[in-house]
Design an enzyme around this catalytic site. Structure first.
Site, PDB file in Angstrom:
ATOM      1  N   ASP A 112      -2.631 -14.603 -32.190  1.00  0.00           N
ATOM      2  CA  ASP A 112      -1.806 -14.719 -33.496  1.00  0.00           C
ATOM      3  C   ASP A 112      -1.905 -16.303 -33.741  1.00  0.00           C
ATOM      4  O   ASP A 112      -2.611 -17.130 -33.044  1.00  0.00           O
ATOM      5  CB  ASP A 112      -0.340 -14.349 -33.165  1.00  0.00           C
ATOM      6  CG  ASP A 112      -0.056 -12.956 -33.547  1.00  0.00           C
ATOM      7  OD1 ASP A 112      -0.668 -12.151 -33.956  1.00  0.00           O
ATOM      8  OD2 ASP A 112       1.150 -12.698 -33.094  1.00  0.00           O
TER       9      ASP A 112
ATOM     10  N   CYS B 107      -3.155   0.321  14.200  1.00  0.00           N
ATOM     11  CA  CYS B 107      -2.109   0.099  13.417  1.00  0.00           C
ATOM     12  C   CYS B 107      -2.462  -0.084  12.138  1.00  0.00           C
ATOM     13  O   CYS B 107      -3.024  -1.434  11.812  1.00  0.00           O
ATOM     14  CB  CYS B 107      -0.897  -0.321  14.104  1.00  0.00           C
ATOM     15  SG  CYS B 107       0.356  -0.496  12.877  1.00  0.00           S
TER      16      CYS B 107
ATOM     17  N   CYS C   4       7.705  -4.942   6.809  1.00  0.00           N
ATOM     18  CA  CYS C   4       6.138  -4.560   6.891  1.00  0.00           C
ATOM     19  C   CYS C   4       5.794  -3.327   5.965  1.00  0.00           C
ATOM     20  O   CYS C   4       6.785  -2.632   5.599  1.00  0.00           O
ATOM     21  CB  CYS C   4       5.789  -4.479   8.307  1.00  0.00           C
ATOM     22  SG  CYS C   4       6.301  -2.954   8.991  1.00  0.00           S
TER      23      CYS C   4
ATOM     24  N   CYS D  37      -0.834  -1.620   9.584  1.00  0.00           N
ATOM     25  CA  CYS D  37       0.174  -2.545   8.914  1.00  0.00           C
ATOM     26  C   CYS D  37      -0.344  -3.751   8.408  1.00  0.00           C
ATOM     27  O   CYS D  37      -0.102  -3.899   7.164  1.00  0.00           O
ATOM     28  CB  CYS D  37       1.221  -3.298  10.162  1.00  0.00           C
ATOM     29  SG  CYS D  37       2.710  -2.254  10.341  1.00  0.00           S
TER      30      CYS D  37
END
Length: 779
Positions: free
Chosen positions: A472, A428, A17, A430
């Protein structure tokens, strides 16, 4: 990078994680002598730039191991060799071929051959876009995991991993506590506390180690505080359940991350483990990893090719879909390049190995994508900076929610401390932090599997903003080799003209000669034998075929030998005006026919350019070829043309477009266009996976389709949309649960789901990019 600085790469196991990557980055970065750290959760790798100190390697390993991860050093790469802009050899063979060679461009766009002085038997020295012979070849180090070694941080079934075993143990402890608690209710608190500690002790240990090395506000620390706080206020049953749910969430994150990682790593499984090597006229089976450069191998029909190489003998249809994403098999014969992992079709091939196992195309693609995943996009860097302030902020909010109502509003301490602990889990970061790298990793992997290589998140993000693409001509918009476009009979039919011309060209490797011979082969022409064939300097080639004198050359020297009519001059002029090279065939001193050749556009070029134009993107051709040929091709394709350019001219024009407000992508061969590729916002190399193409540009397309450019742009836009969805999911879920927790609807159980559940949802949403739609040009 100074001479005393080096770079080391590591495989990190157990890193599943975003918070893992942050902790490792912070911990290693604080070591004396470490200058820079780049960690990729999705690739499961860490790159450390550090001083050349023998004591640092064990210190790095010890610090990462102390955080609870397993770390394995990866073999090191030799520093890339600088690629210099070289002067091309006009047509690539050194021949004085027709009268209108334009040497001004010094690049691969030089294909207007107006001089038929063939040097029979001389090989064509054009830069090979699928081989490994360029002087600036970059020797990459061995890629771990090529044949059954460690492929990534998570190996084997989930229940055999350390996280899997811990989750199972925690679940059994919670189940046992519930069963015992039913029988002995008065011991509930103690039993569930003991069950909680089964899962919490390893979490708390990691939290403590992370705090020591610079990450006090880790998810483990928030989890530890919340669990201990819950026990203190008498919610030990919930604390045990929350720890168990947290471990399940981490395990699911690991499984999802492994799925993303496996997408690109599975490419290595395409290379067969064994090969048939030829030695002293006999074949024997050996490990494909042991094949040395220069070895000769035999590949039977239906087998996968075990190494990059060049065909020595045999002709077969090769399925290159595993490497290039191109579904149509490609017919290849002697001197053609083949890739490891592709499938041999209908005939046996003898192949000379040109790259060791650790340096073959698939190994380099895997290594390139893994390193690209360590390169952060601007959005990802912003989210990382945001999360540094976000997490401490969440801790402050949780503390305020726990303290202010009881102190100033007369609220019950137990209720508000409980809510404060829930907020710690909700907050949190995460899911938020993983939202961008998960999407970028999935896109990089998805692109690589379709032959679209992008070197990092910044490139992936930028290419979607492109508003002008400069191409090109030769080898990019066109096939890169001339083809016979017109056969005009003057004194005989076209088939006879081609038959006699092919007889004169037999044995020559010059591009125009090959064009005539390829057309003869395509038309199933039976080529007669030539006698006394000789090149006439600056004029053409002559010989005797079936008793008649035959000459093939450019119109001017041919006109010196015979009188051409006004109508014939008009025909020649018309073909020249179309950008075609004209050769005149004389038989016994009389004009017999005309052959016109031109480097024709690729089959998908027109549709690819139209798709770009329809998307509102400006297209322009920048070529060193002469104006007449370039304008003819440009008119056919409907693209703006700037011709007769030096490499520095292309660079200047790219700069002008940028000053006009365009975001410019430059598409070229990655060799002579290095200045323009570097000047563009995004440089894209076309070609079959050469070292130069992979090392010099920001991105590369392995099968060289013009349509791949719009596909890259589409992939970028879908990725940025996916990132937006992920951020919305991450913040939206947290916002909802924050409100419901404060008003008393949800508690600790749903709070942990707001974190781990959002992380899993974000990762699974990102994995949708692994499939994704594919842009197709109209047939």
């Amino acid at each position: 990078m100074t001479s005393t600085t080096q770079q080391s790469r590591y495989r990190v196991e157990g890193m599943d994680c975003a918070s893992c990557a942050t902790k490792i980055d912070t911990a290693v970065r604080r070591l004396p002598g470490v200058e820079d750290v780049s960690v990729s959760v999705t690739a499961g790798t860490m790159t450390v730039k550090h001083q050349d100190d023998a004591t640092l390697a064990p210190a790095i390993t010890k610090r990462v191991t102390g955080l609870g991860y397993k770390v394995v050093p990866l073999p090191q790469s030799v520093a890339p060799v600088a690629v210099k802009v070289e002067e091309d050899q006009a047509c690539g063979c050194g021949h004085d071929h027709h009268d209108h060679h334009d040497h001004k461009s010094h690049d691969h766009d030089e294909h207007d051959h107006d001089h038929h002085n063939h040097d029979h038997g001389t090989s064509d020295h054009r830069h090979d876009h699928a081989g490994h012979s360029h002087a600036a070849k970059v020797q990459d180090a061995a890629v771990a995991g090529l044949h059954g070694h460690d492929h990534g941080p998570t190996t084997g079934p989930w229940w055999k991993s350390s996280k899997g075993r811990l989750t199972i143990a925690s679940g059994l402890a919670v189940a046992a506590a519930w069963a015992v608690g039913k029988m002995v209710p008065e011991l509930d608190a103690w039993i569930f506390t003991a069950a909680m500690l089964v899962g919490l002790i390893p979490i708390a240990r990691r939290a403590f180690m992370a705090a020591i090395v610079g990450t006090p506000f880790s998810i483990e620390m928030l989890m530890t505080i919340a669990a201990i706080g819950a026990v203190i206020i008498g919610a030990s049953e919930e604390a045990a359940a929350v720890v168990f749910l947290f471990l399940i969430g981490e395990l699911l994150e690991g499984v999802a991350a492994s799925k993303a990682r496996a997408s690109i790593q599975s490419l290595t499984d395409l290379v067969p483990k064994t090969a048939l090597i030829e030695e002293n006229g006999k074949t024997r089976e050996v490990q494909a990893e042991s094949l040395a450069v220069g070895a000769t191998i035999l590949v039977r029909p239906g087998d996968r090719i075990p190494a990059d190489g060049v065909i020595l003998s045999g002709e077969s249809a090769i399925d290159e879909a595993p490497v290039t994403g191109e579904s149509t098999p490609v017919r290849k014969g002697a001197d053609a390049n083949v890739f490891a992992g592709t499938v041999n079709g209908d005939a046996a091939l003898r192949i000379r190995v040109t790259a060791a196992a650790a340096d073959n195309t698939i190994a380099r693609v895997v290594k390139l994508v893994e390193e690209a995943q360590e390169s952060k996009a601007p959005t990802e860097r912003f989210i990382d900076r945001f999360s540094r302030y976000y997490t401490p902020g969440v801790v402050v909010v949780g503390a305020l929610v726990a303290v202010i109502p009881p102190l100033f509003l007369g609220g019950p301490w137990g209720e508000w401390v409980y809510k404060g602990l829930a907020i710690l889990l909700i907050g949190c970061p995460c899911a938020l932090v993983i939202s961008t790298p998960a999407a970028i990793a999935a896109s990089l992997s998805s692109g690589a599997r379709r032959g679209l290589l992008l070197k990092g998140g910044a490139v992936l993000e930028n290419i979607g903003k492109v508003t002008a693409v400069a191409f090109d001509k030769t080898g990019t918009l066109t096939e890169g080799k001339p083809k016979v476009t017109d056969i005009v009979g003057l004194g005989m039919d076209g088939g006879a003209v081609l038959r006699l011309a092919a007889a004169l060209e037999t044995g020559s490797n010059h591009p125009l000669a090959r064009a005539i011979l390829d057309r003869a082969a395509a038309d199933a022409i039976d080529i007669p034998q030539v006698i006394d064939a000789k090149a006439i300097g600056g004029k053409g080639v002559s010989g005797t075929v079936e008793g008649v004198e035959v000459f093939l050359g450019s119109p001017q020297p041919a006109a010196d030998k015979v009188s051409l009519t006004e109508e014939q001059f008009v025909q020649i002029a018309k073909l020249n005006d179309a950008g075609k090279t004209v050769s005149l065939l004389l038989v016994n001193g009389a004009a017999a026919g005309l052959l016109a050749m031109r480097d024709e556009p690729r089959a998908d070029t027109a549709a690819g350019l139209k798709a770009l134009t329809d998307a509102g993107i400006k297209t322009i051709m920048l070529t060193g070829d002469n104006s007449r040929t370039a304008e003819a091709i440009g008119k056919t394709l409907g693209i703006e043309v700037r011709a007769e350019l030096l490499p520095e001219d292309k660079q200047r024009i790219v700069g002008e477009l940028k000053r006009q407000g365009f975001r410019v992508a430059k598409v070229g061969d990655g060799i002579n266009d290095a200045p323009a590729l570097a000047a563009a916002d995004v440089g894209i190399a076309m070609g079959g996976g050469t070292d130069v193409a992979l090392e010099t540009a920001d991105a590369a397309v392995l099968h060289g389709r013009v349509g791949d450019v719009i596909e890259m742009i589409d992939l970028s836009k879908r990725t940025m949309s996916n990132i937006g969805q992920n951020i919305t999911i991450a913040l939206g879920l947290k916002g909802v649960f924050l409100v419901t927790t404060i008003i008393g609807i949800t508690g600790l159980w749903p709070a942990i789901l707001a974190d781990t559940g959002a992380t899993v949802l974000v990762t699974m949403n990102a994995l949708r990019l692994l499939g994704g739609k594919r842009w197709r040009v109209a047939a």
